[in-house]
Structure formats: structure tokens, C-alpha cells
Design a protein around this motif. Structure first.
Motif, mmCIF file in Angstrom:
data_model
loop_
_atom_site.group_PDB
_atom_site.id
_atom_site.type_symbol
_atom_site.label_atom_id
_atom_site.label_comp_id
_atom_site.label_asym_id
_atom_site.label_seq_id
_atom_site.Cartn_x
_atom_site.Cartn_y
_atom_site.Cartn_z
ATOM 1 N N GLN A 1 0.873 -1.642 0.208
ATOM 2 C CA GLN A 1 0.191 -0.069 -0.081
ATOM 3 C C GLN A 1 0.548 0.593 -0.197
ATOM 4 O OE1 GLN A 1 -3.253 0.636 2.966
ATOM 5 N NE2 GLN A 1 -3.980 -1.589 2.567
ATOM 6 N N LEU A 2 1.390 1.035 0.650
ATOM 7 C CA LEU A 2 2.820 2.922 0.810
ATOM 8 C C LEU A 2 3.685 2.448 -0.248
ATOM 9 C CD1 LEU A 2 3.828 2.292 4.658
ATOM 10 C CD2 LEU A 2 2.813 4.121 3.502
ATOM 11 N N LEU A 3 3.708 1.649 -1.184
ATOM 12 C CA LEU A 3 4.679 2.092 -2.427
ATOM 13 C C LEU A 3 4.092 2.338 -2.947
ATOM 14 C CD1 LEU A 3 6.853 -1.648 -1.924
ATOM 15 C CD2 LEU A 3 7.840 0.713 -2.361
ATOM 16 N N ALA A 4 2.605 2.080 -3.298
ATOM 17 C CA ALA A 4 1.606 2.609 -3.960
ATOM 18 C C ALA A 4 1.360 3.214 -3.884
ATOM 19 C CB ALA A 4 0.207 1.417 -4.122
ATOM 20 N N ARG B 1 5.505 9.793 -8.486
ATOM 21 C CA ARG B 1 5.122 9.721 -10.456
ATOM 22 C C ARG B 1 6.458 9.164 -10.363
ATOM 23 N NH1 ARG B 1 0.370 10.034 -12.165
ATOM 24 N NH2 ARG B 1 -1.791 11.125 -11.400
ATOM 25 N N PRO B 2 6.703 8.241 -10.323
ATOM 26 C CA PRO B 2 8.367 7.864 -10.917
ATOM 27 C C PRO B 2 8.393 7.319 -12.633
ATOM 28 C CG PRO B 2 7.163 6.163 -9.172
ATOM 29 C CD PRO B 2 6.647 7.414 -9.751
ATOM 30 N N ASP B 3 9.676 7.534 -13.412
ATOM 31 C CA ASP B 3 8.809 6.594 -14.745
ATOM 32 C C ASP B 3 9.972 5.605 -14.684
ATOM 33 O OD1 ASP B 3 8.266 9.591 -15.593
ATOM 34 O OD2 ASP B 3 10.414 10.044 -15.077
ATOM 35 N N ALA B 4 10.499 4.826 -13.912
ATOM 36 C CA ALA B 4 11.051 3.376 -13.443
ATOM 37 C C ALA B 4 11.142 3.189 -11.781
ATOM 38 C CB ALA B 4 12.054 3.514 -14.242
ATOM 39 N N ILE B 5 11.136 1.468 -11.992
ATOM 40 C CA ILE B 5 11.815 1.378 -10.843
ATOM 41 C C ILE B 5 12.890 0.972 -10.956
ATOM 42 C CG2 ILE B 5 10.577 -0.165 -8.952
ATOM 43 C CD1 ILE B 5 7.922 1.181 -9.684
ATOM 44 N N ALA B 6 13.605 0.571 -9.945
ATOM 45 C CA ALA B 6 14.867 -0.078 -9.681
ATOM 46 C C ALA B 6 14.502 -0.608 -8.162
ATOM 47 C CB ALA B 6 16.029 0.533 -9.841
ATOM 48 N N VAL B 7 14.418 -1.889 -8.121
ATOM 49 C CA VAL B 7 14.749 -3.124 -6.836
ATOM 50 C C VAL B 7 15.958 -3.583 -6.427
ATOM 51 C CG1 VAL B 7 13.546 -4.635 -5.468
ATOM 52 C CG2 VAL B 7 12.021 -3.336 -7.791
ATOM 53 N N GLU B 8 16.705 -3.473 -5.618
ATOM 54 C CA GLU B 8 17.973 -4.646 -5.232
ATOM 55 C C GLU B 8 17.425 -6.015 -4.833
ATOM 56 O OE1 GLU B 8 21.118 -2.354 -2.980
ATOM 57 O OE2 GLU B 8 20.772 -4.085 -1.072
ATOM 58 N N THR C 1 12.995 -10.715 3.130
ATOM 59 C CA THR C 1 13.622 -9.514 2.194
ATOM 60 C C THR C 1 13.287 -10.514 0.559
ATOM 61 O OG1 THR C 1 15.606 -10.052 3.447
ATOM 62 C CG2 THR C 1 15.282 -8.868 1.397
ATOM 63 N N ALA C 2 13.043 -11.266 0.661
ATOM 64 C CA ALA C 2 12.317 -11.852 -1.030
ATOM 65 C C ALA C 2 11.297 -11.467 -1.149
ATOM 66 C CB ALA C 2 12.605 -13.796 -1.209
ATOM 67 N N GLN C 3 10.392 -12.113 0.123
ATOM 68 C CA GLN C 3 8.498 -12.147 -0.501
ATOM 69 C C GLN C 3 8.431 -10.521 -0.490
ATOM 70 O OE1 GLN C 3 8.150 -14.249 3.601
ATOM 71 N NE2 GLN C 3 6.970 -15.324 2.980
ATOM 72 N N ALA C 4 9.555 -9.737 0.381
ATOM 73 C CA ALA C 4 9.137 -8.011 0.466
ATOM 74 C C ALA C 4 10.171 -6.953 -1.241
ATOM 75 C CB ALA C 4 9.988 -7.406 1.394
ATOM 76 N N SER C 5 10.236 -8.290 -1.611
ATOM 77 C CA SER C 5 11.327 -7.553 -3.116
ATOM 78 C C SER C 5 10.029 -8.112 -4.343
ATOM 79 C CB SER C 5 11.995 -8.177 -3.703
ATOM 80 O OG SER C 5 11.827 -9.461 -3.988
ATOM 81 N N GLY C 6 9.175 -9.001 -3.779
ATOM 82 C CA GLY C 6 8.217 -9.352 -4.812
ATOM 83 C C GLY C 6 7.100 -8.800 -5.079
ATOM 84 N N VAL D 1 3.933 -4.331 -7.046
ATOM 85 C CA VAL D 1 3.750 -3.449 -7.242
ATOM 86 C C VAL D 1 4.116 -2.559 -8.406
ATOM 87 C CG1 VAL D 1 3.345 -1.349 -5.842
ATOM 88 C CG2 VAL D 1 3.307 -3.041 -4.798
ATOM 89 N N GLY D 2 5.335 -2.616 -8.543
ATOM 90 C CA GLY D 2 5.765 -1.956 -9.783
ATOM 91 C C GLY D 2 4.770 -2.099 -11.641
ATOM 92 N N ALA D 3 4.907 -3.608 -11.489
ATOM 93 C CA ALA D 3 4.375 -4.144 -12.216
ATOM 94 C C ALA D 3 2.895 -3.853 -12.610
ATOM 95 C CB ALA D 3 4.237 -5.617 -12.403
ATOM 96 N N GLN D 4 2.119 -3.632 -11.501
ATOM 97 C CA GLN D 4 1.241 -3.188 -11.214
ATOM 98 C C GLN D 4 0.285 -1.942 -12.032
ATOM 99 O OE1 GLN D 4 -0.350 -3.882 -7.406
ATOM 100 N NE2 GLN D 4 -0.924 -6.977 -7.703
ATOM 101 N N ALA D 5 1.571 -0.732 -11.820
ATOM 102 C CA ALA D 5 1.411 0.576 -11.611
ATOM 103 C C ALA D 5 2.274 0.298 -13.817
ATOM 104 C CB ALA D 5 2.340 1.401 -11.135
ATOM 105 N N LYS D 6 2.414 -0.333 -14.016
ATOM 106 C CA LYS D 6 2.764 -0.395 -15.567
ATOM 107 C C LYS D 6 4.506 0.447 -15.694
ATOM 108 C CE LYS D 6 -1.137 -1.969 -17.311
ATOM 109 N NZ LYS D 6 -1.184 -3.349 -16.785
ATOM 110 N N LEU D 7 5.170 -0.164 -14.600
ATOM 111 C CA LEU D 7 6.320 0.579 -14.657
ATOM 112 C C LEU D 7 7.391 0.155 -15.008
ATOM 113 C CD1 LEU D 7 5.903 3.479 -11.131
ATOM 114 C CD2 LEU D 7 6.143 4.309 -13.787
#
Lengths: 175, 175
Positions: free
Chosen positions: A51-54, A61-68, A82-87, A92-98
Motif C-alpha cells: 500500500q505504501l509503495l503504491a 509519479r516515477p518513470d521507472a523502478i529499480a529494486v535491489e 526480504t525476498a517476499q518483500a521484493s516480490g 506493485v511496480g508491474a501493477q503500475a505498469k512501470l
């Protein structure tokens, strides 16, 4: 280009937003940490992160997302969270089509400090220098997230464009 | 009680829905596997899993979700994808406001076969017997998901009620 960098974690998920383009000065837009209580149910914790990331995506309104990228560490139970949070962050990034890119910790460290083995303090110091911040960005997870965003702008500009083109092409095929 | 069991995975995510209550015969409702292409972007893959799990929840209206807990295995790159998929499965359950429990692979095996070290074939055989299915449930991931749902009904009835009460109490406090 405005990039949302995410250093995924269940207890502390670092978030950093940077604006800029390769070869030009980068500007810090926002940095902070999403904390969830270890006592809360895993479902609630992941939901809070999502929810917070969304919210951040809607607000900044970022143009792209980069995840470690997550690697196996000594502490197996921590790395699973950590892996669950990264998933969830990637979802969330995919749902925002970024467009989304991932970087290994050493790629990020090398991008901002010149060394893939830089320690947390060194990363904070270099991020503050690169983004011309008067104080060290804190906590370390937020500094890492800013470093990931810087890394993406410098290294990933071409990669992000390629990914976006692939996604657009696939979307076109599906229509 | 109707339980959605999930055996998380990025390439194959097992889904099994079972209806019943402790001490009464259990009935299989649905089983299958969500597959995503290894060639697709990680964001697309997780989004596909999230969408299909949400579809199953809408279609079959389970009362609870049970997810197999991820452990570190020999293949670290696989286990990261599995953990990311499990994070997404747990998130989708939380978003649907369903009580969620997790079980270790050996808890699930022990519940259906009496041995925490049962092999895949043994689990399939026992699931078919418990659910009075004329054929072995296939593939193995779908059989595992049914086993997780059976395990939850037998072992987790009390736990699910407790979790639901905790969630309800917390929701009450927040209002």
C-alpha cells in the motif's frame, strides 16, 4: 527521468526517489523507510508495504523502478522475508505498469562508490555527495534506496528503455 | 470450511481447494497449477500469479488460505523466485482479508502421510486417498497444494480462528 529505488525488506524497506539523466547532476526527491512490526502477521506486513509503495508511486509519479536483487545471506529467515518483500515491490511496480530493473548490491555499490565492496557508511557518504545533500541520508536503508536509483539512472537508462519497448511491444501483440 | 492451499513457485505455483472440517470427510473442489514463462519479465510473472490467485479467490470464495513456507534449498536462485511468489500469494490473501496460515513442507507431509519425509509420489497417493479421488492429482505441485489445504483443515482449524480473532480485534481497535 524520475526513478524510485527500493531496497526491499520486511522490517525496513528503503525507498529513495531521484530525478536526473546520465551526465547531468542528479536531484534527490524523497527518501525514507517503510517499517513494519515484527509482531504483525506476515500478510499485514506485506500489505502495508504494498500500500505504501503504491502511495509513493501515485504521489511522486516515477518513470521507472529499480529494486535491489536479493541474495542468500547467512541469516536464512531474514533473506526469505526480504525476498517476499521484493516480490511485493516488483508486483506493485508491474501493477503500475512501470519499467522495472534489478541490480545486485555490488552493482549498486560500484556505481556510486567505485567499489562493489563499499560499506554502508561509504555508500551514505557518496550518495550525499552525488545528490549534493548537506547531511548524510538516513537510515542506511534509505541511503541504499537512493543509491539504487542513482545506479539506475547512470547504468540503466538504456536498459529501462529496452524493457519499456519490450513491454509496449508485448502489449501491442496482445491487443 | 473451504481452504485454498498454495504451493508457491514462480515457474509452477500449485493451487488446491478443499472443503471440509476436522473429523469429517474432506472434498476436493479444485486443483491446478499457475505456470509463468521463464522468458517473461519477473514483474509480469508475479503480476500473472497475483491476478490468477485473486481470480480463484473470487470464483471459489475460500474461508482461509494456507501457504507452504519457503526454505532455503540447494538452488538459491530458485528459492528466491519461490519466496517472491510466496510473498505475492500472502499479499493477495491479505488483500482479500482472508485468514492465512503457513506450514513447513514437513508439517504438510506429516499431516497427510504420517511422515515428514514422504516423497512426492507418496503425497499424491495419500491426497488421492484422503479426498477419495479416482486418479492421482497432477501435477505434483497441485497435489502439494491440496495436501496443504488438507493439513490446514486438520491442523489449523483452531489456528485460523485465532488468527481471524486477532485480525478482527486489531480492525476494531483501528476503527
Amino acid at each position: 527521468m524520475r526513478v524510485l529505488g527500493i531496497d526491499p525488506g520486511l522490517t525496513r524497506c528503503g525507498v529513495g526517489i531521484v530525478e536526473g539523466s546520465p551526465g547531468k547532476p542528479l536531484t534527490p526527491v524523497f527518501h525514507g523507510v517503510i517499517r513494519t512490526a515484527a509482531s504483525a502477521h506476515i500478510g499485514e506486513r506485506l500489505d502495508e508495504i504494498a500500500q505504501l509503495l503504491a502511495d509513493y508511486i501515485r504521489a511522486y509519479r516515477p518513470d521507472a523502478i529499480a529494486v535491489e536483487r536479493v541474495f542468500s545471506q547467512v541469516n536464512v529467515s531474514t533473506v526469505m522475508g526480504t525476498a517476499q518483500a521484493s516480490g511485493v515491490a516488483i508486483l506493485v511496480g508491474a501493477q503500475a505498469k512501470l519499467p522495472l530493473s534489478t541490480y545486485t548490491p555490488s552493482e549498486v555499490k560500484a556505481a556510486v562508490s567505485g567499489s562493489g565492496r563499499a560499506d554502508k557508511k561509504q555508500v551514505q557518504t557518496m550518495v550525499a555527495r552525488i545528490l549534493r545533500m548537506s547531511e548524510l541520508p538516513k537510515p542506511a536503508d534509505a541511503a541504499d534506496a537512493l543509491a539504487i536509483a542513482c545506479c539506475h539512472i547512470w547504468r540503466g537508462g538504456a536498459k529501462a528503455k529496452f524493457d519499456a519497448a519490450v513491454i509496449a511491444a508485448k502489449a501491442g501483440i496482445r491487443q
